[in-house]
Design an enzyme around this catalytic site. Structure first.
Site: not given
Length: 106
Positions: A8-10, A12, A16
């Site tokens: 999960a990244c900022t 998304g 990700t």
């Protein structure tokens, strides 16, 4: 070996799915069983079951944000069987991360 992974990244989006892809590719190359859950702009995809998490030798949380259901990994964290990294670290250092996971699984 079996790995339970959440990416999960900022935003998304990009990191990700890039992290998911490199982890899956390296696991395939090594013959490691892996399931990767993604969380982001599209919600949760491929949600990991508690049973799979419990059966996994190691969990990898390649996350840059708080994730839903993080409590599912408490036992892995308590037993030093969880690697917590940024998705970009997984993308650029997947070999080293999986080497670490294999050592933790011993």
């Amino acid at each position: 070996m079996k790995l339970a992974v959440v990416c999960a990244c900022t935003a998304g989006i990009a990191h990700t799915y890039m992290a998911k892809e490199v982890i899956e590719q390296e696991c395939k190359r090594r013959g490691i069983e892996v399931e990767v859950e993604t969380q982001g702009g599209m919600g949760i995809d491929n949600e990991l079951s508690q049973e799979f998490i419990d059966e996994a030798d190691v969990a990898i949380l390649a996350v840059a944000i708080s994730i839903e259901g993080e409590d599912r990994f408490e036992e892995k964290k308590d037993n030093d069987k969880c690697i917590e990294i940024d998705p970009s670290t997984a993308i650029h250092n997947v070999v080293e991360i999986l080497n670490q996971a294999e050592e933790m699984a011993k």
